[in-house]
Design a protein around this motif. Structure first.
Motif, PDB file in Angstrom:
ATOM      1  N   ARG A  97       1.760   7.056  12.273  1.00 35.80           N
ATOM      2  CA  ARG A  97       1.937   8.272  11.479  1.00 35.80           C
ATOM      3  C   ARG A  97       3.017   9.157  12.110  1.00 35.80           C
ATOM      4  N   THR A 145      -2.628   7.928   0.487  1.00 37.14           N
ATOM      5  CA  THR A 145      -3.722   7.223   1.157  1.00 37.14           C
ATOM      6  C   THR A 145      -3.182   6.371   2.300  1.00 37.14           C
ATOM      7  N   LEU A 192      -2.758   8.687   5.201  1.00 34.60           N
ATOM      8  CA  LEU A 192      -4.049   9.091   5.757  1.00 34.60           C
ATOM      9  C   LEU A 192      -4.682   8.002   6.616  1.00 34.60           C
ATOM     10  N   LYS A 193      -4.437   6.747   6.280  1.00 31.73           N
ATOM     11  CA  LYS A 193      -5.060   5.637   6.996  1.00 31.73           C
ATOM     12  C   LYS A 193      -4.231   5.117   8.174  1.00 31.73           C
ATOM     13  N   ASN A 221       0.823  -1.211   0.000  1.00 31.35           N
ATOM     14  CA  ASN A 221       0.000   0.000   0.000  1.00 31.35           C
ATOM     15  C   ASN A 221       0.858   1.262   0.000  1.00 31.35           C
TER      16      ASN A 221
END
Length: 80
Positions: free
Chosen positions: A57, A47, A50-51, A40
């Protein structure tokens, strides 16, 4: 405030990370457990970011900051 040079260093740091960097920082799980996350990350980095859960993060942000700071330092040395 982010300057153009900052943005360049952040982008370079993001695209030049390899899986072992992300595993070591705790952004993705090591080994097979991290295969999907690594895929991913490579396919759609924005993305992926963001997830990410907040803790992961923050770990990714730390890696990017370290690499971007190194890149800025390198540019300063090379331009002298």
């Amino acid at each position: 405030m982010i300057t153009g040079t900052d943005l360049l260093q952040i982008s370079l740091a993001r695209v030049n990370m390899d899986r072992s960097d992300l595993e070591a920082a705790g952004v993705i799980d090591p080994g097979q457990a991290g295969d999907k996350a690594w895929s991913n990350f490579g396919r759609d980095m924005d993305t992926f970011i963001l997830k990410l859960p907040e803790q992961r993060r923050a770990a990714l942000a730390s890696v990017i900051r370290q690499r971007a700071a190194y890149g800025r330092h390198r540019i300063t040395i090379e331009s002298n």
